[in-house]
Design a protein around this motif. Structure first.
Motif, PDB file in Angstrom:
ATOM      1  N   UNK A  19       0.746  -1.236  -0.139  1.00  0.00           N
ATOM      2  CA  UNK A  19       0.195   0.070   0.153  1.00  0.00           C
ATOM      3  C   UNK A  19       0.900   1.069   0.122  1.00  0.00           C
ATOM      4  N   UNK A  20       0.846   2.052  -1.107  1.00  0.00           N
ATOM      5  CA  UNK A  20       1.430   3.156  -0.854  1.00  0.00           C
ATOM      6  C   UNK A  20       1.136   4.290  -0.359  1.00  0.00           C
ATOM      7  N   UNK A  21       1.468   5.267   0.601  1.00  0.00           N
ATOM      8  CA  UNK A  21       1.276   6.049   1.275  1.00  0.00           C
ATOM      9  C   UNK A  21       1.484   7.373   0.876  1.00  0.00           C
ATOM     10  N   UNK A  22       0.630   8.295   0.731  1.00  0.00           N
ATOM     11  CA  UNK A  22       0.771   9.775   0.537  1.00  0.00           C
ATOM     12  C   UNK A  22       1.181  10.549   1.776  1.00  0.00           C
ATOM     13  N   UNK A  23       2.596  10.876   1.973  1.00  0.00           N
ATOM     14  CA  UNK A  23       3.236  11.515   2.985  1.00  0.00           C
ATOM     15  C   UNK A  23       3.745  12.821   2.906  1.00  0.00           C
ATOM     16  N   UNK A  24       2.949  13.555   1.770  1.00  0.00           N
ATOM     17  CA  UNK A  24       3.241  14.971   1.642  1.00  0.00           C
ATOM     18  C   UNK A  24       2.859  15.779   2.512  1.00  0.00           C
ATOM     19  N   UNK A  25       1.762  15.548   3.309  1.00  0.00           N
ATOM     20  CA  UNK A  25       1.626  16.331   4.431  1.00  0.00           C
ATOM     21  C   UNK A  25       2.384  16.213   5.477  1.00  0.00           C
ATOM     22  N   UNK A  26       3.088  15.192   5.817  1.00  0.00           N
ATOM     23  CA  UNK A  26       3.862  14.861   6.842  1.00  0.00           C
ATOM     24  C   UNK A  26       5.070  15.536   6.321  1.00  0.00           C
ATOM     25  N   UNK A  27       5.568  15.478   5.302  1.00  0.00           N
ATOM     26  CA  UNK A  27       6.801  16.095   4.766  1.00  0.00           C
ATOM     27  C   UNK A  27       6.662  17.707   5.054  1.00  0.00           C
ATOM     28  N   UNK A  28       5.572  18.184   4.595  1.00  0.00           N
ATOM     29  CA  UNK A  28       5.263  19.624   4.727  1.00  0.00           C
ATOM     30  C   UNK A  28       5.398  20.051   6.197  1.00  0.00           C
ATOM     31  N   UNK A  29       4.810  19.090   7.054  1.00  0.00           N
ATOM     32  CA  UNK A  29       4.815  19.346   8.523  1.00  0.00           C
ATOM     33  C   UNK A  29       6.427  19.701   9.231  1.00  0.00           C
ATOM     34  N   UNK A  64      -3.457  12.946  11.668  1.00  0.00           N
ATOM     35  CA  UNK A  64      -4.139  13.615  10.419  1.00  0.00           C
ATOM     36  C   UNK A  64      -4.067  13.128   9.051  1.00  0.00           C
ATOM     37  N   UNK A  65      -2.600  12.626   8.918  1.00  0.00           N
ATOM     38  CA  UNK A  65      -2.623  11.926   7.698  1.00  0.00           C
ATOM     39  C   UNK A  65      -3.185  10.581   7.342  1.00  0.00           C
ATOM     40  N   UNK A  66      -3.244   9.911   8.439  1.00  0.00           N
ATOM     41  CA  UNK A  66      -4.061   8.548   8.649  1.00  0.00           C
ATOM     42  C   UNK A  66      -5.382   8.782   8.438  1.00  0.00           C
ATOM     43  N   UNK A  67      -5.973   9.881   8.700  1.00  0.00           N
ATOM     44  CA  UNK A  67      -7.349  10.248   8.545  1.00  0.00           C
ATOM     45  C   UNK A  67      -7.877   9.925   7.244  1.00  0.00           C
ATOM     46  N   UNK A  68      -7.206  10.436   6.263  1.00  0.00           N
ATOM     47  CA  UNK A  68      -7.603  10.211   5.013  1.00  0.00           C
ATOM     48  C   UNK A  68      -7.115   8.596   4.402  1.00  0.00           C
ATOM     49  N   UNK A  69      -8.097   7.819   4.175  1.00  0.00           N
ATOM     50  CA  UNK A  69      -7.772   6.513   3.673  1.00  0.00           C
ATOM     51  C   UNK A  69      -7.444   6.271   2.280  1.00  0.00           C
ATOM     52  N   UNK A  70      -6.674   5.364   2.071  1.00  0.00           N
ATOM     53  CA  UNK A  70      -6.432   4.891   0.660  1.00  0.00           C
ATOM     54  C   UNK A  70      -7.516   3.845   0.432  1.00  0.00           C
ATOM     55  N   UNK A  71      -7.977   3.539  -0.768  1.00  0.00           N
ATOM     56  CA  UNK A  71      -8.718   2.703  -1.064  1.00  0.00           C
ATOM     57  C   UNK A  71      -8.465   1.272  -0.545  1.00  0.00           C
ATOM     58  N   UNK A  72      -7.132   0.928  -0.582  1.00  0.00           N
ATOM     59  CA  UNK A  72      -6.808  -0.126   0.356  1.00  0.00           C
ATOM     60  C   UNK A  72      -7.108  -0.337   1.678  1.00  0.00           C
ATOM     61  N   UNK A  73      -7.056   0.759   2.235  1.00  0.00           N
ATOM     62  CA  UNK A  73      -7.491   0.662   3.629  1.00  0.00           C
ATOM     63  C   UNK A  73      -8.995   0.709   3.919  1.00  0.00           C
ATOM     64  N   UNK A  74      -9.570   1.469   2.858  1.00  0.00           N
ATOM     65  CA  UNK A  74     -11.216   1.396   3.062  1.00  0.00           C
ATOM     66  C   UNK A  74     -11.516  -0.149   2.873  1.00  0.00           C
TER      67      UNK A  74
END
Length: 400
Positions: free
Chosen positions: A1-11, A149-159
């Motif tokens: 599962x690929x994660x989008x960590x751009x928000x974490x990067x920005x933080x 906050x990053x975890x809150x938005x799920x990928x379709x795999x997580x859903x």
């Protein structure tokens, strides 16, 4: 599962740190999310923000024990997995003692990946955080829990993982309802197989059903009458006819780690007029909340839609009276994922809902004189509404 960590990067950039470090076991949701790995003992995951390591984007690295190395190398989503021996951990422990030796090894691990400063979760262990500071690694406390906050938005795999857990949840709920439907009534008490049907018996059957489906739970709620008037009372003793029975099940998949959550309220026999009125109002309140949910809406608006239904009917809510002890005395819902309660909240607090968030919608009414009524579905926030992951009937009455 690929994660989008751009928000974490920005933080990390905003906080002026090179990376984000988690020191916890796999039961910690942030640890499991970033590492993609589950282990019973603490290990270290280091996210290195984009631009720190020359020529690399953001990357994730694990430092684990020799015991877990093979499995972590195979199962984790880390860009690299290393053992303590790569940083001479055993010699350092022998020379400096368990705590300082381990701190020195972790500091060396950070520096090997170009990291001189890290953020750590607010609830990170104090010892490792202070130990890194003593080794001249700058540590910032992430008071806002940005990874949640990053975890809150799920990928379709997580859903899909949550949907699977919810299906198991529904089968367990069906087993609970089956017991209630099979029950006979003797002097106002439900009986099954010649014995009083208790909250404990129903909970056991729920747990057995979930185990067969690869899920487990520490606790569940089967609460009747006055017990059900306390939203988090687990319930105990014999179940009674003509009184509301709240069944709230929140299992976790043993393979994926994702939770599900659902509540139904039943009444075996004839509910009082007041209890029936409450059930119908709660169903209407839930429908109002479901109609209000879509990407861009604040959780407070959804909560407000529920409060409006109850307040218009003359019932107390915490929004109208923060000292209320009866009526609607909790929030409308919460996020669900690797934790059973996570961001966002459907409450008086403002937090914008985003597509891909998974939240509960669970209005309820409570009074010891009446009992309790709660109806809970699990839904995905979509751009133009909700996808309801719950496919289970909402039927209050069970005929004797």
């Amino acid at each position: 599962m690929n994660l989008d960590l751009t928000t974490l990067d920005a933080y990390c950039r905003e906080a002026g740190v090179d990376g984000y470090l988690v020191d916890a076991d796999g039961e910690d949701a942030t640890q499991r999310y970033l590492s993609g790995f589950d282990a019973p003992d603490p290990y270290v995951t280091l996210y290195v923000r984009d631009g720190v390591a020359e020529g690399e984007g953001g990357s994730t690295h694990l430092l684990v024990s020799a015991l877990e190395y093979g499995r972590a190398a195979e199962e984790s989503r880390g860009d690299s997995v290393e053992r303590g021996s790569a940083y001479d951990a055993q010699r350092l422990v022998e020379e400096y003692g368990q705590h300082e030796g381990s701190d020195r090894a972790v500091a060396a691990f950070c520096r090997a990946h170009g990291v001189e400063s890290v953020a750590m979760p607010e609830r990170a262990p104090l010892g490792p955080a202070e130990g890194l500071r003593e080794q001249d690694i700058d540590v910032t406390v992430d008071r806002d829990d940005r990874v949640e906050r990053v975890r809150a938005v799920k990928t379709e795999t997580e859903i899909a993982h949550i949907r699977e857990a919810q299906k198991a949840n529904e089968r367990a709920m069906a087993r609970a309802e089956e017991l209630l439907r099979e029950a006979t009534v003797e002097e106002g008490v439900l009986h099954h197989d010649g014995e009083p049907l208790t909250s404990e018996r129903v909970r056991t059957e729920i747990e057995i059903a979930l185990l067969h489906d690869g899920c487990a739970l520490d606790e569940t709620i089967v609460a009747c009458g006055a017990d059900a008037a306390d939203p988090h009372d687990r319930g105990s003793g014999p179940l009674r006819a003509d009184e509301p029975i709240i069944v709230d099940i929140f299992p976790r998949s043993k393979s994926t780690g994702y939770f599900a959550d659902m509540t139904r309220t039943f009444c075996v026999g004839t509910p009082t007029d007041r209890a029936r009125e409450w059930y119908d109002l709660t169903l209407a309140a839930q429908e109002a909340a479901l109609d209000a949910i879509e990407a861009g809406v604040s959780g407070s608006e959804v909560h407000g839609a529920v409060c409006d239904v109850y307040e218009d009917a003359g019932l107390p809510t915490l929004r109208a009276d923060d000292a209320a002890e009866t009526g609607f005395i909790h929030t409308t819902g919460h996020g669900v994922g690797l934790d059973i309660h996570e961001y966002p909240r459907l409450s008086t607090q403002d937090n914008e809902l985003e597509a891909g968030m998974v939240v509960t919608v669970e209005p309820g009414l409570y009074d010891p004189a009446v009992g309790g009524v709660r109806i809970e579905d699990l839904v995905v926030v979509r751009e133009d509404g909700v996808e309801n992951l719950t496919d289970y009937p909402k039927q209050f009455d069970i005929d004797v």
